[in-house]
Design a protein around this motif. Sequence first.
Motif, PDB file in Angstrom:
ATOM      1  N   TYR A  63      -2.238  -3.101   1.030  1.00 36.41           N
ATOM      2  CA  TYR A  63      -0.917  -2.936   1.650  1.00 36.41           C
ATOM      3  C   TYR A  63      -0.670  -4.023   2.701  1.00 36.41           C
ATOM      4  O   TYR A  63       0.392  -4.648   2.716  1.00 36.41           O
ATOM      5  N   ILE A  66      -0.022  -7.357   1.002  1.00 35.24           N
ATOM      6  CA  ILE A  66       1.289  -7.416   0.350  1.00 35.24           C
ATOM      7  C   ILE A  66       2.406  -7.675   1.357  1.00 35.24           C
ATOM      8  O   ILE A  66       3.331  -8.435   1.090  1.00 35.24           O
ATOM      9  N   ILE A  67       2.314  -7.071   2.530  1.00 39.75           N
ATOM     10  CA  ILE A  67       3.365  -7.277   3.527  1.00 39.75           C
ATOM     11  C   ILE A  67       3.138  -8.542   4.352  1.00 39.75           C
ATOM     12  O   ILE A  67       3.944  -8.873   5.217  1.00 39.75           O
TER      13      ILE A  67
END
Length: 88
Positions: A63, A66-67
């Motif tokens: 996560y 991805i950000i």
Amino acid sequence: MILPSKHIRISESLIGLGAYLLKYLNDGPKSVDQLWFKVGKQNETKKAFSYHGFDNVVLALNYLFIIGAIDINSEGLIYNAVNKTISK
């Protein structure tokens, strides 16, 4: 489980775990094993914010990648991509 909700506290969510991992990455680049060791050590204490297994650590790292909050250097270590001055 990514986001906190009515029944999931922020400490139980992947966002909460991600914030915890970013705090450790402020000390400098770390391997996945080093991050898992820190979380595992935290799981054993009575001050544990919430229990997280290795699969949650990997999901939280995915996560964060991805950000764009973390990145991997040429040595394969994970570092804070947002605030690189802290990570070096």
